[in-house]
Motif scaffolding. Sequence first.
Motif, PDB file in Angstrom:
ATOM      1  N   GLU A 101       0.832  -1.204   0.000  1.00  0.00           N
ATOM      2  CA  GLU A 101       0.000   0.000   0.000  1.00  0.00           C
ATOM      3  C   GLU A 101       0.863   1.248   0.000  1.00  0.00           C
ATOM      4  N   SER A 102       1.967   1.206   0.778  1.00  0.00           N
ATOM      5  CA  SER A 102       2.850   2.364   0.874  1.00  0.00           C
ATOM      6  C   SER A 102       3.463   2.695  -0.472  1.00  0.00           C
ATOM      7  N   VAL A 103       3.838   1.633  -1.239  1.00  0.00           N
ATOM      8  CA  VAL A 103       4.402   1.858  -2.571  1.00  0.00           C
ATOM      9  C   VAL A 103       3.327   2.355  -3.531  1.00  0.00           C
ATOM     10  N   GLU A 104       2.158   1.757  -3.473  1.00  0.00           N
ATOM     11  CA  GLU A 104       1.104   2.094  -4.430  1.00  0.00           C
ATOM     12  C   GLU A 104       0.619   3.529  -4.291  1.00  0.00           C
ATOM     13  N   THR A 105       0.664   4.074  -3.093  1.00  0.00           N
ATOM     14  CA  THR A 105       0.159   5.431  -2.882  1.00  0.00           C
ATOM     15  C   THR A 105       1.218   6.506  -3.175  1.00  0.00           C
ATOM     16  N   GLN A 106       2.435   6.094  -3.508  1.00  0.00           N
ATOM     17  CA  GLN A 106       3.487   7.046  -3.859  1.00  0.00           C
ATOM     18  C   GLN A 106       4.187   6.584  -5.128  1.00  0.00           C
ATOM     19  N   THR A 107       4.717   7.517  -5.893  1.00  0.00           N
ATOM     20  CA  THR A 107       5.520   7.125  -7.046  1.00  0.00           C
ATOM     21  C   THR A 107       6.886   6.679  -6.566  1.00  0.00           C
ATOM     22  N   TYR A 108       7.561   5.879  -7.375  1.00  0.00           N
ATOM     23  CA  TYR A 108       8.904   5.433  -7.007  1.00  0.00           C
ATOM     24  C   TYR A 108       9.842   6.632  -6.861  1.00  0.00           C
ATOM     25  N   SER A 109       9.628   7.629  -7.685  1.00  0.00           N
ATOM     26  CA  SER A 109      10.451   8.835  -7.610  1.00  0.00           C
ATOM     27  C   SER A 109      10.300   9.527  -6.262  1.00  0.00           C
ATOM     28  N   ASN A 110       9.056   9.600  -5.766  1.00  0.00           N
ATOM     29  CA  ASN A 110       8.809  10.223  -4.456  1.00  0.00           C
ATOM     30  C   ASN A 110       9.449   9.428  -3.327  1.00  0.00           C
ATOM     31  N   ILE A 111       9.411   8.096  -3.439  1.00  0.00           N
ATOM     32  CA  ILE A 111      10.019   7.253  -2.411  1.00  0.00           C
ATOM     33  C   ILE A 111      11.529   7.457  -2.396  1.00  0.00           C
ATOM     34  N   LEU A 112      12.137   7.554  -3.574  1.00  0.00           N
ATOM     35  CA  LEU A 112      13.583   7.789  -3.653  1.00  0.00           C
ATOM     36  C   LEU A 112      13.947   9.151  -3.058  1.00  0.00           C
ATOM     37  N   GLU A 113      13.090  10.146  -3.280  1.00  0.00           N
ATOM     38  CA  GLU A 113      13.331  11.464  -2.676  1.00  0.00           C
ATOM     39  C   GLU A 113      13.255  11.385  -1.153  1.00  0.00           C
ATOM     40  N   ALA A 114      12.332  10.563  -0.652  1.00  0.00           N
ATOM     41  CA  ALA A 114      12.216  10.385   0.802  1.00  0.00           C
ATOM     42  C   ALA A 114      13.466   9.722   1.365  1.00  0.00           C
ATOM     43  N   ILE A 115      14.005   8.739   0.645  1.00  0.00           N
ATOM     44  CA  ILE A 115      15.246   8.082   1.089  1.00  0.00           C
ATOM     45  C   ILE A 115      16.385   9.083   1.110  1.00  0.00           C
ATOM     46  N   GLU A 116      16.437   9.950   0.106  1.00  0.00           N
ATOM     47  CA  GLU A 116      17.498  10.959   0.025  1.00  0.00           C
ATOM     48  C   GLU A 116      17.564  11.788   1.295  1.00  0.00           C
ATOM     49  N   LYS A 173      16.624   2.828 -10.796  1.00  0.00           N
ATOM     50  CA  LYS A 173      17.438   1.693 -10.348  1.00  0.00           C
ATOM     51  C   LYS A 173      18.821   2.166  -9.900  1.00  0.00           C
ATOM     52  N   GLU A 174      19.405   3.076 -10.655  1.00  0.00           N
ATOM     53  CA  GLU A 174      20.754   3.543 -10.328  1.00  0.00           C
ATOM     54  C   GLU A 174      20.763   4.351  -9.036  1.00  0.00           C
ATOM     55  N   LEU A 175      19.748   5.191  -8.850  1.00  0.00           N
ATOM     56  CA  LEU A 175      19.673   5.965  -7.611  1.00  0.00           C
ATOM     57  C   LEU A 175      19.412   5.027  -6.427  1.00  0.00           C
ATOM     58  N   PHE A 176      18.566   4.022  -6.646  1.00  0.00           N
ATOM     59  CA  PHE A 176      18.331   3.022  -5.594  1.00  0.00           C
ATOM     60  C   PHE A 176      19.636   2.318  -5.223  1.00  0.00           C
ATOM     61  N   ASN A 177      20.442   1.927  -6.207  1.00  0.00           N
ATOM     62  CA  ASN A 177      21.704   1.226  -5.935  1.00  0.00           C
ATOM     63  C   ASN A 177      22.683   2.118  -5.165  1.00  0.00           C
ATOM     64  N   LEU A 178      22.653   3.421  -5.443  1.00  0.00           N
ATOM     65  CA  LEU A 178      23.481   4.361  -4.682  1.00  0.00           C
ATOM     66  C   LEU A 178      23.059   4.356  -3.208  1.00  0.00           C
ATOM     67  N   PHE A 179      21.750   4.449  -2.968  1.00  0.00           N
ATOM     68  CA  PHE A 179      21.240   4.471  -1.597  1.00  0.00           C
ATOM     69  C   PHE A 179      21.450   3.124  -0.901  1.00  0.00           C
TER      70      PHE A 179
END
Length: 368
Positions: free
Chosen positions: A34-49, A78-84
């Motif tokens: 649900e957490s993934v579905e309610t946000q775009t992957y881009s938004n999740i990556l920004e949150a990790i940042e 994928k590349e930003l995810f691998n960095l994190f």
Amino acid sequence: MNKYYFEKAMKTIGTIIYIMVMLIGINHVSQAKESVETQTYSNILEAIEVDKTSDIESAKKYIALLETDYEKLNTEEKELFNLFKGHALALEGKFDESTKKLEELIDNSKNETLITRAHALVSNIYLFSGNYEQAYQHASDAIEGLESMDSHPWHKYAALQNLTSLFRQSGMTNTAIVYARQMLKVVNQNKHSLQLCGSYFELADLELSIKSVDMARIHSEEAMLHCSKANDPIYYTLALDLQTKLMAQANKSDKALELLKEHYPVVKSVDYKTMTNVFEIRLASTYLELKDFINAQAIAELAYQRAEELNDKVRLMELSKILASVYSETGELKKAVDYYRQYIELEKEIDIMTNKRKMAYYMVSRRK
């Protein structure tokens, strides 16, 4: 620290604990989806940042979510995810896995900005693990890539922060200050509270180390202001540690002790061992300055055990000196001598390590 921040920090910690509890049990998988579905992957990556150092548990949660959906990410994601992921592995102490993932990113990516970030990050990991020439080779590659980085508000900040950290840990304070100033110049364009918090802290701490006390005091006040706005418990704690150092220099150790004692429960609740260790050293040192030898000994011995677990020789050196002074004052001379000898041995070992780092940097620089 004012009561407002203390209450705010405690609420943040309570929220983290609540999230962790909610993620356990039979609803874990459905909540994650649900957490993934309610946000775009881009938004999740920004949150990790934002969360990767200031809210480690939150970042770990998001990384785990994206790991399950990895094949659905586009190439840039994928590349930003691998960095994190490489960063998260390093925080867990999995240095071999971390460097492997980051070097794969460097070798396979066509994104010069992410390659530069990966070089800057992996340089710190190699430095920490004692691979000095590899550390400075990656740092040199990162420095070359700085000018071609894109205008994303986090990329250049992150690279400069890693370079500042690298040269600070190498004992090259003047070089570290150059990159800290560049970092502050970059973040002043975006005015993000967390970036300003980190930049002002790094610069103030470096200035204090070269006895530029007035500038350190000015930048420390800025760090406290922005770290409080950012609600970042880790950087706020480090900025508070810096403030208490300045108070001690101004013969205000009693005021410093009040701040340290008030904030100590928050530090322990966050459960970030390195930060806790730094804070306990400052607390023990302040007790020692105020001649409260019982509390100084208790905190220093606790911190010493933590530093041993972390295998942090710099902190062990500082604590050996504190404990030598405490035992000297309380008449336990054998213990005092033992800790003082250990302090001298660690100081020599760290000097040798620093010289090796500088030599490795010189050798890499000559190749260019």
